[in-house]
Design an enzyme around this catalytic site. Sequence first.
Site, PDB file in Angstrom:
ATOM      1  N   ASP A  21       0.805  -1.216   0.000  1.00 59.81           N
ATOM      2  CA  ASP A  21       0.000   0.000   0.000  1.00 59.81           C
ATOM      3  C   ASP A  21       0.846   1.278   0.000  1.00 59.81           C
ATOM      4  OD1 ASP A  21       0.996   0.088   2.583  1.00 59.81           O
ATOM      5  OD2 ASP A  21      -0.903  -0.436   3.535  1.00 59.81           O
ATOM      6  N   GLY A  22       2.169   1.126  -0.059  1.00 57.54           N
ATOM      7  CA  GLY A  22       3.034   2.298  -0.139  1.00 57.54           C
ATOM      8  C   GLY A  22       3.209   3.048   1.159  1.00 57.54           C
ATOM      9  N   ARG A  32      14.724  10.072   5.093  1.00 60.38           N
ATOM     10  CA  ARG A  32      16.052   9.481   4.961  1.00 60.38           C
ATOM     11  C   ARG A  32      16.929  10.337   4.051  1.00 60.38           C
ATOM     12  NH1 ARG A  32      15.554   3.436   3.104  1.00 60.38           N
ATOM     13  NH2 ARG A  32      14.533   4.384   1.299  1.00 60.38           N
ATOM     14  N   ASP A  51      18.367  -4.835  -5.112  1.00 65.88           N
ATOM     15  CA  ASP A  51      17.780  -3.505  -5.020  1.00 65.88           C
ATOM     16  C   ASP A  51      17.962  -2.893  -3.632  1.00 65.88           C
ATOM     17  OD1 ASP A  51      16.569  -1.610  -6.730  1.00 65.88           O
ATOM     18  OD2 ASP A  51      14.699  -1.796  -5.615  1.00 65.88           O
ATOM     19  N   ASN A  52      18.518  -3.665  -2.704  1.00 67.28           N
ATOM     20  CA  ASN A  52      18.862  -3.126  -1.390  1.00 67.28           C
ATOM     21  C   ASN A  52      20.362  -2.944  -1.225  1.00 67.28           C
ATOM     22  OD1 ASN A  52      16.204  -3.040  -0.587  1.00 67.28           O
ATOM     23  ND2 ASN A  52      16.263  -4.995   0.491  1.00 67.28           N
TER      24      ASN A  52
END
Length: 365
Positions: free
Chosen positions: A6-7, A57, A133-134
Site C-alpha cells: 500500500d506504499g 532518509r 535492489d537493497n
Amino acid sequence: YSRQGDGRAVLRSSIREYLMSEAMDGLGIATSRALAIITSDEKVARERWEKGSIVLRLAPSWIRFGSFEYFFHANRHAELEKLADFLIRESFPELVGAEEPYLKMFAEIVRRTAELIAQWQSVGFNHGVMNTDNMSAIGITIDYGPFAFMDTFESGYICNHTDTYGRYSYDSQPGIGLWNLQRLALALSPLIPQDKLEAELERYAPCFTTKLLELLRAKLGLDEAQESDGDLFRSLFAMMENAQIDMTPFFRTLSRYDGKRSALLSLALSPDPLNAWLDRYDARLSLNTSSTDERHVRMLRTNPKYVLKNHILQEAITRAENEDFTLVNDLLRIARDPYGEHESFERYALPTPPSLNNLKLSCSS
C-alpha cells in the site's frame, strides 16, 4: 508499492530505521541517515492495525545495483550508460575523464561492498534482505528492514522470519555480496568487457578478508599481523558459538582484559571453551609491543558498549505507540555515542535475556 503493497510505512519500522541508521553511523559504518520521523493519525493494516509514519532518509546517492539491472534487462543500454555517467559525476567525480571510467567505477563498488560487509560481520550485524535492489552502488548500508545485531553468537543466524532457507543469514552475507556484484557485472556488461569485469570480481574475496582481519585484530587489540591470526579468529567465533556468548558485551569486557578471567567467564554458558581460547589469546598477546593500558584504550575505542538490539528497539517502539518518545530520544543519544559509558543506561549493555535472544522479524514496513 512493490508486491501489491500500500506504499505506507508504520511507526514501528520507521523508528527502527531512524535509530539504526544513526547507530551504524555512530559505529563508523557507512550508511544512509535519518533526519526526522513524522507520525500520522492514519492507521495502517499489517499483522495488526498500526500507526502510520514517515521517516525522512538522507544519503549521498540512492542508486542501487538494481537500478542498473532495470535498464539492462529492459535492453535500454543508452539509459544504462546515462545512469553510469550520472553515478560517476555524482559519487565518483575523480573518475570523470579517466581512462575506462566504467571499469574503475565497478572496481570501486567491489571494494566498497567488500569492506562494508566486513564491517557488518565484525559487529554482528545481519541485514536480512540483501537483494540487489537493497545494495547501494556507493557502498553504504541502506534499506533497514528485518535487520538485527546478534545477541548470542550464532553463525547461521537468520533475522528475517520469511527467509526460510537462510539465504541472507549472517554467515551468508559475504557470499551474497559477491553474488550481487556478479549481477551488477552482468548489468554493466554492455559498458565493460567481460574479462575485465571478472578480474575485478576476483578481487572481492581478498579485499573482504583483508578488511575483516584488520577489524578483528583491532577488536582483539593485536599489534602486528601474524600468520596464525586467522586460526585464532576462527577459533574465537567457534568458541563464542559453543559457549553461547553474547557478542557485544564479550568484546567490550575483553577490552579491559588483564589476565583475570572471572568477568569474561561469567558471560559463557560453559567456561571450558573460553578458558582454552583465552590460553591461545594470552600467548598471542605476548607478541604485542604495546602495553596493556595502551591496548585497553585502543580496544575501548573499537568495541562498542552499546548496540541497538531488537529487544531494546521493541521497548522504545512499544512506548512510542503509546505517545511516549522518551526512550526513542534516549536511544538516539546512545546510538550516536556507542563507545561511551552512559551510566544511566547500563542495562542496555547487558547480555540479552534468553527469552529475547536472536529474535526474528518481519520485513513489513
